[in-house]
Design an enzyme around this catalytic site. Sequence first.
Site: not given
Ligand SMILES: *Cc1c(COP(=O)(O)O)cnc(C)c1O
Length: 422
Positions: A128, A207, A232-233, A382
């Site tokens: 990400f 992560d 939140y996912k 997606r």
């Molecule tokens: C959704 C997601 C994030 C989001 O990070 P926030 O700091 O909570 O906005 C980070 N890393 C990955 C791999 C994600 O899928």
Amino acid sequence: MTTDITADHARSLDMADPLRQYRDRIFNGDPSMVYMDGNSLGRLPIKSIENAENIVKEQWGNALIRSWGDQWFDAPIRIGDKIAKLIGASEGEVAVSDSTTVNLYKLAMSAIWLNASRKKIITDDLNFPSDLYMLQGCNYFLGNSRQLIVAHAKDGMKITTQQMIDLIDEDTALVTLSHVVFKSGYMYDVKAITEHAHKKGALVLWDLSHAVGAVKVALNEWNVDFAVGCTYKYLNGGPGSPAFLYVRKDLQEKALSPIWGWFGDTAPFSFDLKYRPAANIRRFLTGTPPVLSMQTMETGVDLMLEVGMDRLREKSEQLSTYMIALFDKRLAPLGFALGSPRETTSRGSHISFKHPEGYRINRSLIEDMNVIPDFREPDNIRLGLTPLYTSYLDVWECVDRIVRVVSGKHYEKFPVDRLTVT
Ligand SMILES: *Cc1c(COP(=O)(O)O)cnc(C)c1O
């Protein structure tokens, strides 16, 4: 799994679905909408509405500051202990705090500091962007004294265990990757990579944002050092609900947070002027947590615990296998390519379909077809399959509406220019 592509077959799969009843536990104001974005923002558990109201009225409205002692102070660990059960961790190893990015920063810096004599930080270009920005930032503030190695996925989809293992050597301080990667849904073999990293003396930071609530995670069994993740996912914690972090028990007294805040002190309410890091996971807390959204999120976590990860993963695998079967029969002939692994063992719970017109098809799905997917550059549509509430008929409808958009050329009316949030 069968390749029957009729809607009736999807309905029969729903009838036989042991998690069927949980759809009724989720708020749904528009039954004709096909929501395929639970991996970006989970839906609203009905119970969260009542709980949120109660938290606001009772804890904030009535009890006011007394709520700190009643439940707020303990909430990061209380809820962390619940999340621990979803990711194969133990009590006292998980805390809820900050955003995923901030938690990544805290744990990455902690690991780099623990392995200070080593230069390499290893990640990949499937990660990400925020995770990569964070690592670039760490290195920047360390005077670019470290070497950031970003493994390249040639097919844009996956990096094999061997490819990753070959990069890890005696000069590696930290290996940090997404367990399930955000575009293709490729799932790493955490156990094998962690084991190899440890052999070379490197630490790992996983992560779990796209993994928690979707796939089997066994942090203790895999001997993982550090992990972070989103709530939140797949956990349906609500927009902006705080993230979690995990530090293996035996590392907790050695590892330090780079953010020395009062919530990470041994005794925050003693107001002592010298920082003394708490002797446990609390040392990774920073400042006042968002108590309202944190406790609203707890409802989503409770719901996941009630269903159980084994059942959730089983359905997740069945949904994605079903979707790929429909893809092969109905979408491949229309010029789509599968952007996700076919092997269930290396696939999370979302699937990407690639198409040269992906961006415009995605827009037409949203605006003409009442389907909510999301688009990830350059050509990925997606689709999140959320075992708690995605039905087989949702999957069927989603594919059917994609077929209608493409064969009816509905997407052609949209410009190729991108909107800001996709
Ligand atoms: C959704 C997601 C994030 C989001 O990070 P926030 O700091 O909570 O906005 C980070 N890393 C990955 C791999 C994600 O899928």
